[in-house]
Design a protein around this motif. Structure first.
Motif, PDB file in Angstrom:
ATOM      1  N   GLU A 236       6.691   1.648  10.419  1.00  0.00           N
ATOM      2  CA  GLU A 236       6.087   2.631   9.523  1.00  0.00           C
ATOM      3  C   GLU A 236       6.476   2.351   8.062  1.00  0.00           C
ATOM      4  OE1 GLU A 236       7.307   6.381  10.953  1.00  0.00           O
ATOM      5  OE2 GLU A 236       5.938   6.388  12.699  1.00  0.00           O
ATOM      6  N   SER A 237       7.790   2.003   7.880  1.00  0.00           N
ATOM      7  CA  SER A 237       8.237   1.678   6.522  1.00  0.00           C
ATOM      8  C   SER A 237       7.499   0.445   5.997  1.00  0.00           C
ATOM      9  CB  SER A 237       9.749   1.434   6.523  1.00  0.00           C
ATOM     10  OG  SER A 237      10.174   1.033   5.240  1.00  0.00           O
ATOM     11  N   PHE A 238       7.329  -0.537   6.908  1.00  0.00           N
ATOM     12  CA  PHE A 238       6.616  -1.753   6.503  1.00  0.00           C
ATOM     13  C   PHE A 238       5.157  -1.437   6.170  1.00  0.00           C
ATOM     14  CE2 PHE A 238       3.900  -5.336   7.685  1.00  0.00           C
ATOM     15  CZ  PHE A 238       4.378  -6.290   6.798  1.00  0.00           C
ATOM     16  N   GLU A 239       4.536  -0.546   7.015  1.00  0.00           N
ATOM     17  CA  GLU A 239       3.148  -0.173   6.750  1.00  0.00           C
ATOM     18  C   GLU A 239       3.037   0.586   5.436  1.00  0.00           C
ATOM     19  OE1 GLU A 239       1.813   1.992  10.104  1.00  0.00           O
ATOM     20  OE2 GLU A 239       1.470   0.202  11.353  1.00  0.00           O
ATOM     21  N   ALA A 240       4.026   1.494   5.192  1.00  0.00           N
ATOM     22  CA  ALA A 240       3.996   2.226   3.921  1.00  0.00           C
ATOM     23  C   ALA A 240       4.168   1.266   2.744  1.00  0.00           C
ATOM     24  CB  ALA A 240       5.095   3.295   3.913  1.00  0.00           C
ATOM     25  N   ALA A 241       5.142   0.328   2.923  1.00  0.00           N
ATOM     26  CA  ALA A 241       5.340  -0.648   1.849  1.00  0.00           C
ATOM     27  C   ALA A 241       4.101  -1.517   1.671  1.00  0.00           C
ATOM     28  CB  ALA A 241       6.559  -1.516   2.149  1.00  0.00           C
ATOM     29  N   GLU A 242       3.491  -1.866   2.840  1.00  0.00           N
ATOM     30  CA  GLU A 242       2.280  -2.692   2.759  1.00  0.00           C
ATOM     31  C   GLU A 242       1.142  -1.924   2.093  1.00  0.00           C
ATOM     32  OE1 GLU A 242      -0.468  -5.442   5.715  1.00  0.00           O
ATOM     33  OE2 GLU A 242       0.774  -3.841   6.537  1.00  0.00           O
ATOM     34  N   GLU A 243       1.016  -0.627   2.428  1.00  0.00           N
ATOM     35  CA  GLU A 243      -0.007   0.205   1.797  1.00  0.00           C
ATOM     36  C   GLU A 243       0.245   0.320   0.294  1.00  0.00           C
ATOM     37  OE1 GLU A 243      -3.496   2.288   1.656  1.00  0.00           O
ATOM     38  OE2 GLU A 243      -2.598   1.242   3.360  1.00  0.00           O
ATOM     39  N   LYS A 244       1.543   0.482  -0.049  1.00  0.00           N
ATOM     40  CA  LYS A 244       1.899   0.570  -1.464  1.00  0.00           C
ATOM     41  C   LYS A 244       1.556  -0.734  -2.185  1.00  0.00           C
ATOM     42  CE  LYS A 244       5.799   1.408  -4.557  1.00  0.00           C
ATOM     43  NZ  LYS A 244       7.264   1.671  -4.648  1.00  0.00           N
ATOM     44  N   HIS A 245       1.924  -1.857  -1.491  1.00  0.00           N
ATOM     45  CA  HIS A 245       1.611  -3.152  -2.093  1.00  0.00           C
ATOM     46  C   HIS A 245       0.108  -3.361  -2.207  1.00  0.00           C
ATOM     47  CE1 HIS A 245       5.792  -4.845  -0.788  1.00  0.00           C
ATOM     48  NE2 HIS A 245       5.859  -4.053  -1.869  1.00  0.00           N
ATOM     49  N   ARG A 246      -0.631  -2.894  -1.158  1.00  0.00           N
ATOM     50  CA  ARG A 246      -2.079  -3.027  -1.212  1.00  0.00           C
ATOM     51  C   ARG A 246      -2.659  -2.215  -2.367  1.00  0.00           C
ATOM     52  NH1 ARG A 246      -3.037  -1.317   3.365  1.00  0.00           N
ATOM     53  NH2 ARG A 246      -3.075  -3.285   4.497  1.00  0.00           N
ATOM     54  N   ALA A 247      -2.128  -0.963  -2.531  1.00  0.00           N
ATOM     55  CA  ALA A 247      -2.603  -0.128  -3.643  1.00  0.00           C
ATOM     56  C   ALA A 247      -2.263  -0.782  -4.985  1.00  0.00           C
ATOM     57  CB  ALA A 247      -1.976   1.271  -3.557  1.00  0.00           C
ATOM     58  N   GLU A 248      -1.021  -1.323  -5.070  1.00  0.00           N
ATOM     59  CA  GLU A 248      -0.648  -1.999  -6.311  1.00  0.00           C
ATOM     60  C   GLU A 248      -1.522  -3.227  -6.562  1.00  0.00           C
ATOM     61  OE1 GLU A 248       4.128  -0.836  -6.341  1.00  0.00           O
ATOM     62  OE2 GLU A 248       3.471  -2.876  -5.922  1.00  0.00           O
ATOM     63  N   ALA A 249      -1.814  -3.934  -5.417  1.00  0.00           N
ATOM     64  CA  ALA A 249      -2.669  -5.113  -5.565  1.00  0.00           C
ATOM     65  C   ALA A 249      -4.078  -4.708  -6.015  1.00  0.00           C
ATOM     66  CB  ALA A 249      -2.734  -5.893  -4.254  1.00  0.00           C
ATOM     67  N   GLU A 250      -4.622  -3.628  -5.398  1.00  0.00           N
ATOM     68  CA  GLU A 250      -5.943  -3.155  -5.805  1.00  0.00           C
ATOM     69  C   GLU A 250      -5.938  -2.699  -7.259  1.00  0.00           C
ATOM     70  OE1 GLU A 250      -7.435  -1.541  -1.416  1.00  0.00           O
ATOM     71  OE2 GLU A 250      -6.920  -0.139  -3.018  1.00  0.00           O
ATOM     72  N   GLU A 251      -4.836  -1.988  -7.625  1.00  0.00           N
ATOM     73  CA  GLU A 251      -4.734  -1.547  -9.019  1.00  0.00           C
ATOM     74  C   GLU A 251      -4.653  -2.746  -9.956  1.00  0.00           C
ATOM     75  OE1 GLU A 251      -1.877   1.296 -11.849  1.00  0.00           O
ATOM     76  OE2 GLU A 251      -1.418   0.966  -9.721  1.00  0.00           O
ATOM     77  N   ALA A 252      -3.860  -3.760  -9.516  1.00  0.00           N
ATOM     78  CA  ALA A 252      -3.749  -4.964 -10.332  1.00  0.00           C
ATOM     79  C   ALA A 252      -5.095  -5.686 -10.424  1.00  0.00           C
ATOM     80  CB  ALA A 252      -2.690  -5.907  -9.744  1.00  0.00           C
ATOM     81  N   CYS A 253      -5.836  -5.706  -9.273  1.00  0.00           N
ATOM     82  CA  CYS A 253      -7.165  -6.326  -9.292  1.00  0.00           C
ATOM     83  C   CYS A 253      -8.108  -5.579 -10.225  1.00  0.00           C
ATOM     84  CB  CYS A 253      -7.744  -6.387  -7.878  1.00  0.00           C
ATOM     85  SG  CYS A 253      -6.901  -7.556  -6.788  1.00  0.00           S
ATOM     86  N   ALA A 254      -8.045  -4.203 -10.133  1.00  0.00           N
ATOM     87  CA  ALA A 254      -8.899  -3.410 -11.024  1.00  0.00           C
ATOM     88  C   ALA A 254      -8.531  -3.643 -12.488  1.00  0.00           C
ATOM     89  CB  ALA A 254      -8.772  -1.920 -10.672  1.00  0.00           C
ATOM     90  N   LYS A 255      -7.197  -3.687 -12.730  1.00  0.00           N
ATOM     91  CA  LYS A 255      -6.759  -3.928 -14.104  1.00  0.00           C
ATOM     92  C   LYS A 255      -7.171  -5.323 -14.565  1.00  0.00           C
ATOM     93  CE  LYS A 255      -2.745  -3.493 -17.119  1.00  0.00           C
ATOM     94  NZ  LYS A 255      -1.297  -3.191 -17.187  1.00  0.00           N
ATOM     95  N   ALA A 256      -7.047  -6.290 -13.614  1.00  0.00           N
ATOM     96  CA  ALA A 256      -7.463  -7.651 -13.950  1.00  0.00           C
ATOM     97  C   ALA A 256      -8.962  -7.707 -14.219  1.00  0.00           C
ATOM     98  CB  ALA A 256      -7.089  -8.615 -12.823  1.00  0.00           C
ATOM     99  N   ALA A 257      -9.754  -6.948 -13.403  1.00  0.00           N
ATOM    100  CA  ALA A 257     -11.200  -6.919 -13.637  1.00  0.00           C
ATOM    101  C   ALA A 257     -11.517  -6.283 -14.992  1.00  0.00           C
ATOM    102  CB  ALA A 257     -11.891  -6.149 -12.516  1.00  0.00           C
ATOM    103  N   THR A 258     -10.758  -5.164 -15.280  1.00  0.00           N
ATOM    104  CA  THR A 258     -10.962  -4.522 -16.584  1.00  0.00           C
ATOM    105  C   THR A 258     -10.608  -5.468 -17.719  1.00  0.00           C
ATOM    106  OG1 THR A 258     -10.456  -2.368 -15.598  1.00  0.00           O
ATOM    107  CG2 THR A 258     -10.353  -2.530 -17.993  1.00  0.00           C
TER     108      THR A 258
END
Length: 351
Positions: A90-112
């Motif tokens: 669960e901790s790994f999934e939460a960390a993975e979800e957090k990393h995924r959100a950060e990655a998506e945010e980074a992708c959005a920021k990179a797209a911007t």
């Protein structure tokens, strides 16, 4: 990543089933038997099963109560390990979800940032085009200024030429007048000289005739002796008559020449009148050229002012362009940093 519900018992049953088929349980075979799960999840559970399977093989001589106690202890440890694994999952999934959100945010920021970068590149292209247009306008203004300066120089040269022509015409007019006055004086002198020479010749002939008459009347006896002298004198008289005729013909020629020169003088007077009219016309043209030169000077001054404004605008555009280039460089650095963070996140997720 293992799906929800994949635990040690599932891995143990799958390993037992594979071993029951006389095959060696491996991570890939267990994963294929379960139909899900990741190698990182299955590998430690399979290792645990192998350890426990080895322990079971060595407990044939132990008492049953001890084995039951060990099994109960093993079950509690296994359940605790399962809970810890689930918590870790669960901790790994939460960390993975957090990393995924950060990655998506980074992708959005990179797209911007990429969109901003494209906008800046578009603005940079527009600024470059404006810069080229300003340079072209500057070159055209300089060419127009050079053309106006050339026209002004041509006008000044033409004015100088016209002034020289006017001065030449004035000098030619003075020369014609001087020549005509000199010709009149020379003609008068020639006529006076011809009259004096004709009078002297007549006086000489008259004196000679009187002397001969006196000699003929007084010295008749010397007539024979003087016949030759008389013939000589008659020849001299004939020559003088011929010279007189020549002088008369010269006088007639001089008169014809005087008449011709008079006609030429009249023609010259007409030409002087025409030259006077032409000089007035040239003076009007000089005035028009002066006005045109003044207008050209005003146009040149306006072009110089336009050139100064264009150079000022070009300098301002150059400063804006340098600012945009600096901003673009900073954005590229930020993009490189974000790209590095994004790549690092991808590598973390892959591990």
């Amino acid at each position: 990543m293992a799906r929800t519900g994949v635990t040690y018992p599932d891995v143990a049953r799958a390993a037992e089933a594979i071993k029951g088929r006389s095959e060696e349980p491996t991570v890939d075979r267990v994963r294929a038997e379960l139909g899900t799960g990741s190698k990182s999840t299955i590998a430690p559970l399979l290792k645990r099963w192998r350890s426990e399977a080895g322990d079971r093989a060595d407990t044939g001589d132990l008492p049953k109560d001890l084995l039951d106690a060990l099994k109960a202890l093993h079950e509690r440890v296994r359940e605790e390990a399962g809970r810890q694994v689930e918590a870790a999952r669960e901790s790994f999934e939460a960390a993975e979800e957090k990393h995924r959100a950060e990655a998506e945010e980074a992708c959005a920021k990179a797209a911007t940032l990429a969109q901003d970068l494209r906008g800046l590149e578009h603005r940079l292209r527009i600024s470059g085009e404006q810069n080229r247009n300003l340079k072209r306008e500057l070159q055209e203004s300089r060419a127009a200024l050079d053309k106006s300066e050339f026209q002004r120089q041509q006008g000044a040269a033409r004015i100088s030429e016209l002034k020289s022509e006017v001065d030449g015409l004035k000098q030619e007019n003075r020369d014609i007048r001087d020549h005509f006055e000199h010709f009149q004086q020379r003609t008068a002198d020639d006529r006076q000289q011809e009259r004096e020479q004709f009078r002297l010749t007549n006086d000489q002939l008259r004196g000679q005739v009187e002397s001969l008459s006196e000699q003929l009347s007084d010295v008749g006896r010397r007539l024979a002796e003087r016949e030759n002298l008389c013939e000589q004198r008659e020849a001299a008289i004939a020559e003088l008559g011929a010279e007189k005729q020549q002088l008369l013909e010269q006088v007639s020629g001089y008169r014809s020449e005087v008449d011709s020169l008079s006609r030429k003088a009249d023609a010259q007077a007409d030409q002087v009148s025409e030259k006077t009219v032409e000089i007035a016309t040239l003076q009007d043209r000089v005035s028009a050229l002066s006005n045109s030169n003044a207008s050209a000077s005003r146009d040149a001054e306006w072009l110089r002012q336009s050139l100064a404004r264009a150079e000022s605008g070009l300098e301002s555009t150059g400063e804006k362009l340098e600012a945009l280039v600096e901003e673009n460089r900073v954005l590229l650095q930020e993009k490189a940093v974000i790209q590095g963070q994004f790549n690092q996140l991808q590598r973390s997720l892959a591990e």
